[in-house]
Enzyme design. Structure first.
Site, PDB file in Angstrom:
ATOM      1  N   ASP A   1      44.687  26.996  56.815  1.00 48.50           N
ATOM      2  CA  ASP A   1      45.276  27.375  58.100  1.00 48.50           C
ATOM      3  C   ASP A   1      45.430  26.088  58.896  1.00 48.50           C
ATOM      4  OD1 ASP A   1      45.881  28.192  60.656  1.00 48.50           O
ATOM      5  OD2 ASP A   1      44.246  29.646  60.813  1.00 48.50           O
TER       6      ASP A   1
ATOM      7  N   TYR B   1      57.933  30.647  71.869  1.00 48.39           N
ATOM      8  CA  TYR B   1      58.482  29.977  70.680  1.00 48.39           C
ATOM      9  C   TYR B   1      59.393  28.821  71.097  1.00 48.39           C
ATOM     10  CZ  TYR B   1      61.196  29.479  66.332  1.00 48.39           C
ATOM     11  OH  TYR B   1      61.824  28.986  65.209  1.00 48.39           O
TER      12      TYR B   1
ATOM     13  N   ARG C   1      48.762  29.351  54.138  1.00 50.48           N
ATOM     14  CA  ARG C   1      47.551  30.175  54.167  1.00 50.48           C
ATOM     15  C   ARG C   1      47.384  31.033  52.915  1.00 50.48           C
ATOM     16  NH1 ARG C   1      47.991  32.553  60.228  1.00 50.48           N
ATOM     17  NH2 ARG C   1      50.188  32.525  59.645  1.00 50.48           N
TER      18      ARG C   1
ATOM     19  N   VAL D   1      67.993  31.820  59.546  1.00 47.42           N
ATOM     20  CA  VAL D   1      68.032  31.533  58.115  1.00 47.42           C
ATOM     21  C   VAL D   1      67.612  32.785  57.352  1.00 47.42           C
ATOM     22  CG1 VAL D   1      67.237  29.961  56.299  1.00 47.42           C
ATOM     23  CG2 VAL D   1      67.415  29.149  58.671  1.00 47.42           C
TER      24      VAL D   1
ATOM     25  N   THR E   1      65.430  34.227  55.476  1.00 44.33           N
ATOM     26  CA  THR E   1      64.048  34.020  55.040  1.00 44.33           C
ATOM     27  C   THR E   1      63.197  35.214  55.469  1.00 44.33           C
ATOM     28  OG1 THR E   1      63.428  32.940  57.112  1.00 44.33           O
ATOM     29  CG2 THR E   1      64.231  31.506  55.321  1.00 44.33           C
TER      30      THR E   1
ATOM     31  N   LYS F   1      59.032  24.742  70.358  1.00 41.60           N
ATOM     32  CA  LYS F   1      60.036  24.004  69.590  1.00 41.60           C
ATOM     33  C   LYS F   1      60.669  22.888  70.426  1.00 41.60           C
ATOM     34  CE  LYS F   1      59.685  26.203  65.673  1.00 41.60           C
ATOM     35  NZ  LYS F   1      59.218  25.523  64.446  1.00 41.60           N
TER      36      LYS F   1
ATOM     37  N   ASN G   1      56.618  22.130  58.023  1.00 43.15           N
ATOM     38  CA  ASN G   1      57.435  23.341  58.049  1.00 43.15           C
ATOM     39  C   ASN G   1      56.677  24.561  58.551  1.00 43.15           C
ATOM     40  OD1 ASN G   1      59.677  25.261  57.046  1.00 43.15           O
ATOM     41  ND2 ASN G   1      57.906  25.906  55.842  1.00 43.15           N
TER      42      ASN G   1
ATOM     43  N   ILE H   1      61.809  28.379  53.637  1.00 40.32           N
ATOM     44  CA  ILE H   1      62.255  26.992  53.692  1.00 40.32           C
ATOM     45  C   ILE H   1      61.243  26.058  53.044  1.00 40.32           C
ATOM     46  CG2 ILE H   1      62.759  25.074  55.257  1.00 40.32           C
ATOM     47  CD1 ILE H   1      63.878  27.209  57.228  1.00 40.32           C
TER      48      ILE H   1
END
Length: 245
Positions: free
Chosen positions: A51, A143, A29, A176, A178, A147, A78, A9
């Site tokens: 980082d 996670y 990174r 997605v 990715t 979020k 992102n 993304i």
């Protein structure tokens, strides 16, 4: 400025903003991945490997951008990662890793970039969150918590800045297509013994459109946030209709 711009993304957003006429500062990174993104951009770029969780990393990045060009007009946060474990098997290290990258780093980025945007009377901040910012699923508690937190940050910042010309929004994708989702697929394979095709199909089935979201579809939502000054404090779902809000 786009964080996590080396692939997925972030790379798609950076290329789209370049096509829109922006000079784009790219950070992640991996220098090699950033160089590849920069090569696909149409205009000026700065490649700034870092980082985002490192001490002072955000301040150092913004100082480099400001010395080279000026304070960013558009910031897309992102950079992020996921980890999968049941609550009782989630370690302190995993918990802290999710908070550091998915919540604290975006907070530091907003804190550092908002003052210049306020002085300019214009700015666009977009955080790439997730449908996990609005919905709990099993085995991704750390996670999900990070979020949920970053969506709260977006909403509070938007409320503070509503009369300044600065907008703050989140884009909340589902699964997605990715490299991050490929890692999720591999995790399912490792833990369940399913084939990669079966694991991918299980993720596709979570979304009513029965396929993964494309990077381009997420990028379009980001561009809407950049273009539309009347939209702020929103968490825009790009998940194939899974969350109708």
């Amino acid at each position: 400025m786009v964080t996590g711009a080396g692939r997925g993304i972030g790379a798609g957003v950076a290329e789209a903003l370049s096509r829109e006429g922006y000079a784009v500062a790219l950070t992640s990174r991996s220098r090699d991945q950033l160089e590849e993104t920069a090569a696909r951009c149409h205009g000026p770029t700065l490649v700034l490997p870092a980082d985002m969780t490192g001490p002072g990393a955000v301040d150092l990045l913004l100082e480099q951008v400001e010395r080279a060009w000026a304070a960013p007009e558009v910031v897309v946060a992102n950079a992020g990662a996921g980890v999968s474990a049941s609550v009782e098997r989630t370690t302190d290290e995993q918990w802290q890793q999710m908070l550091d990258l998915n919540l604290t780093a975006p907070f530091r980025l907003l804190r550092r970039t908002i003052p210049a945007m306020k002085r300019a009377g214009h700015g666009r901040i977009v955080v790439i969150a997730s449908v996990a910012a609005k919905l709990g699923e099993p085995y991704i508690s750390a996670y999900t918590a990070s979020k949920h937190g970053v969506l709260g940050l977006v909403r509070s910042a938007a409320a503070e800045l509503a009369r300044t010309g600065v907008t703050v929004n989140a884009v909340c994708p589902g699964y997605v297509d990715t490299p991050m989702t490929e890692a999720t697929v591999q995790g399912i394979v490792d833990k369940t013994g399913r084939t990669p095709q079966e694991a991918r199909a299980a993720l596709e089935a979570k979304q009513p459109i029965k396929r993964l979201i494309t990077v381009e579809e997420v990028v379009e939502a980001v561009l809407t946030c950049v273009r539309n000054g009347g939209m702020t404090g929103q968490g825009i779902n790009v998940d194939g209709g899974g969350l109708q809000s």
